[in-house]
Write a protein that holds these residues in place. Structure first.
Motif, mmCIF file in Angstrom:
data_model
loop_
_atom_site.group_PDB
_atom_site.id
_atom_site.type_symbol
_atom_site.label_atom_id
_atom_site.label_comp_id
_atom_site.label_asym_id
_atom_site.label_seq_id
_atom_site.Cartn_x
_atom_site.Cartn_y
_atom_site.Cartn_z
ATOM 1 N N HIS A 134 41.793 28.275 45.634
ATOM 2 C CA HIS A 134 40.341 28.440 45.757
ATOM 3 C C HIS A 134 39.823 28.886 44.390
ATOM 4 O O HIS A 134 40.575 29.462 43.595
ATOM 5 N N PRO A 135 38.559 28.616 44.084
ATOM 6 C CA PRO A 135 38.022 28.842 42.736
ATOM 7 C C PRO A 135 38.227 30.240 42.165
ATOM 8 O O PRO A 135 38.365 30.400 40.964
ATOM 9 N N LYS A 160 40.990 38.205 39.701
ATOM 10 C CA LYS A 160 41.486 39.561 39.433
ATOM 11 C C LYS A 160 42.309 39.597 38.147
ATOM 12 O O LYS A 160 42.156 40.502 37.320
ATOM 13 N N LEU A 161 43.161 38.595 37.981
ATOM 14 C CA LEU A 161 43.994 38.512 36.783
ATOM 15 C C LEU A 161 43.146 38.199 35.545
ATOM 16 O O LEU A 161 43.368 38.764 34.470
ATOM 17 N N ASP A 194 40.048 39.012 35.129
ATOM 18 C CA ASP A 194 39.327 40.249 34.791
ATOM 19 C C ASP A 194 40.226 41.214 34.021
ATOM 20 O O ASP A 194 39.777 41.878 33.086
ATOM 21 N N GLN A 195 41.488 41.315 34.421
ATOM 22 C CA GLN A 195 42.435 42.186 33.701
ATOM 23 C C GLN A 195 42.568 41.740 32.241
ATOM 24 O O GLN A 195 42.524 42.566 31.330
ATOM 25 N N ILE A 196 42.733 40.439 32.050
ATOM 26 C CA ILE A 196 42.902 39.907 30.693
ATOM 27 C C ILE A 196 41.610 40.069 29.901
ATOM 28 O O ILE A 196 41.640 40.418 28.715
ATOM 29 N N PHE A 197 40.474 39.853 30.540
ATOM 30 C CA PHE A 197 39.191 40.041 29.854
ATOM 31 C C PHE A 197 39.076 41.487 29.364
ATOM 32 O O PHE A 197 38.720 41.741 28.212
ATOM 33 N N ASN A 198 39.390 42.438 30.234
ATOM 34 C CA ASN A 198 39.304 43.857 29.852
ATOM 35 C C ASN A 198 40.312 44.205 28.759
ATOM 36 O O ASN A 198 39.999 44.990 27.863
ATOM 37 N N LEU A 199 41.482 43.626 28.835
ATOM 38 C CA LEU A 199 42.472 43.836 27.785
ATOM 39 C C LEU A 199 41.917 43.355 26.443
ATOM 40 O O LEU A 199 41.989 44.055 25.432
ATOM 41 N N MET A 200 41.329 42.158 26.443
ATOM 42 C CA MET A 200 40.741 41.630 25.203
ATOM 43 C C MET A 200 39.562 42.491 24.757
ATOM 44 O O MET A 200 39.443 42.839 23.583
ATOM 45 N N LYS A 201 38.698 42.842 25.705
ATOM 46 C CA LYS A 201 37.475 43.577 25.371
ATOM 47 C C LYS A 201 37.772 44.936 24.746
ATOM 48 O O LYS A 201 37.142 45.326 23.766
ATOM 49 N N TYR A 202 38.724 45.666 25.319
ATOM 50 C CA TYR A 202 38.972 47.027 24.854
ATOM 51 C C TYR A 202 40.101 47.129 23.830
ATOM 52 O O TYR A 202 40.381 48.217 23.349
ATOM 53 N N ARG A 218 50.545 39.866 40.019
ATOM 54 C CA ARG A 218 51.073 38.496 39.880
ATOM 55 C C ARG A 218 50.922 37.756 41.211
ATOM 56 O O ARG A 218 51.069 38.335 42.276
ATOM 57 N N LEU A 219 50.631 36.498 41.111
ATOM 58 C CA LEU A 219 50.444 35.691 42.308
ATOM 59 C C LEU A 219 51.770 35.187 42.841
ATOM 60 O O LEU A 219 52.674 34.873 42.074
ATOM 61 N N ASN A 220 51.849 35.064 44.131
ATOM 62 C CA ASN A 220 52.990 34.442 44.765
ATOM 63 C C ASN A 220 52.787 32.929 44.645
ATOM 64 O O ASN A 220 51.684 32.435 44.833
ATOM 65 N N GLU A 221 53.838 32.206 44.370
ATOM 66 C CA GLU A 221 53.738 30.755 44.167
ATOM 67 C C GLU A 221 53.178 30.032 45.389
ATOM 68 O O GLU A 221 52.585 28.971 45.277
ATOM 69 N N LYS A 222 53.344 30.606 46.569
ATOM 70 C CA LYS A 222 52.869 29.976 47.808
ATOM 71 C C LYS A 222 51.345 29.822 47.831
ATOM 72 O O LYS A 222 50.825 28.904 48.438
#
Length: 181
Positions: A123-124, A129-130, A132-140, A113-117
């Motif tokens: 940046h783009p 990382k997050l 990619d986690q969700i993509f892998n969750l959907m993919k598998y 999880r990202l810190n609000e700061k």
């Protein structure tokens, strides 16, 4: 703003290529059916606005539509150039999907999880990382169930029936012309 971006992303249509590489009209045999492309990879599915629409319908029934919405929002975010707009989108993504009070919270590892700061200097690739986690969750997880779902199979059958229909209509029209002249 987020909903408009998601709506825009899911409605975009790639330009139709009506000619093959040699300049001749392309036939349906040259262009794979959309369901065949969707079944080939999650990436193909997510590149097709109709595929995204169908996948969202499926995920909505599974109560996990927020995953694809988060993924789409991150894709849109990465294309943002204006710093002020990037800050607004980053905050919107954070508040909608990542905050402990998020209305459509995605299931990502606690440490990720990202810190609000971090939202002050976006940046783009800050959500990569997050995403990619969700993509892998959907993919598998969700994607394999989607390919077996009634929703996907029904769309595939409809597509196959439409592909066969023009030949039958053409034969019927020819017969009609022959017998009505």
């Amino acid at each position: 703003m987020f909903n408009r971006a998601v709506s825009r992303l899911s409605r975009k249509r790639p330009p139709s290529d009506i000619h093959g590489s040699d300049g001749s009209p392309s036939s349906s045999q040259q262009n794979p059916k959309s369901t065949a492309k969707w079944a080939a990879s999650l990436e193909n599915l997510l590149e097709d606005p109709e595929g995204v629409k169908r996948f969202r319908e499926f995920l909505k029934k599974e109560f996990s539509e927020e995953n694809v919405l988060f993924w789409l929002a991150c894709e849109d975010f990465k294309k943002t150039q204006d710093k002020k707009q990037m800050q607004e989108k980053a905050k919107e993504i954070y508040m909608t999907f990542l905050s402990s009070k998020a209305s459509s919270q995605v299931n990502v590892e606690g440490q990720s999880r990202l810190n609000e700061k971090i939202l002050e200097e976006p940046h783009p690739l800050m959500f990569q990382k997050l995403q990619d986690q969700i993509f892998n969750l959907m993919k598998y997880d969700s994607y394999s169930r989607f390919l077996k779902s009634d929703l996907f199979l029904k769309h595939k059958r409809t597509e196959e029936e439409e592909e066969d229909a023009p030949d039958a209509q053409t034969a019927a029209k020819r017969a009609s012309r022959i017998y009505n002249t």
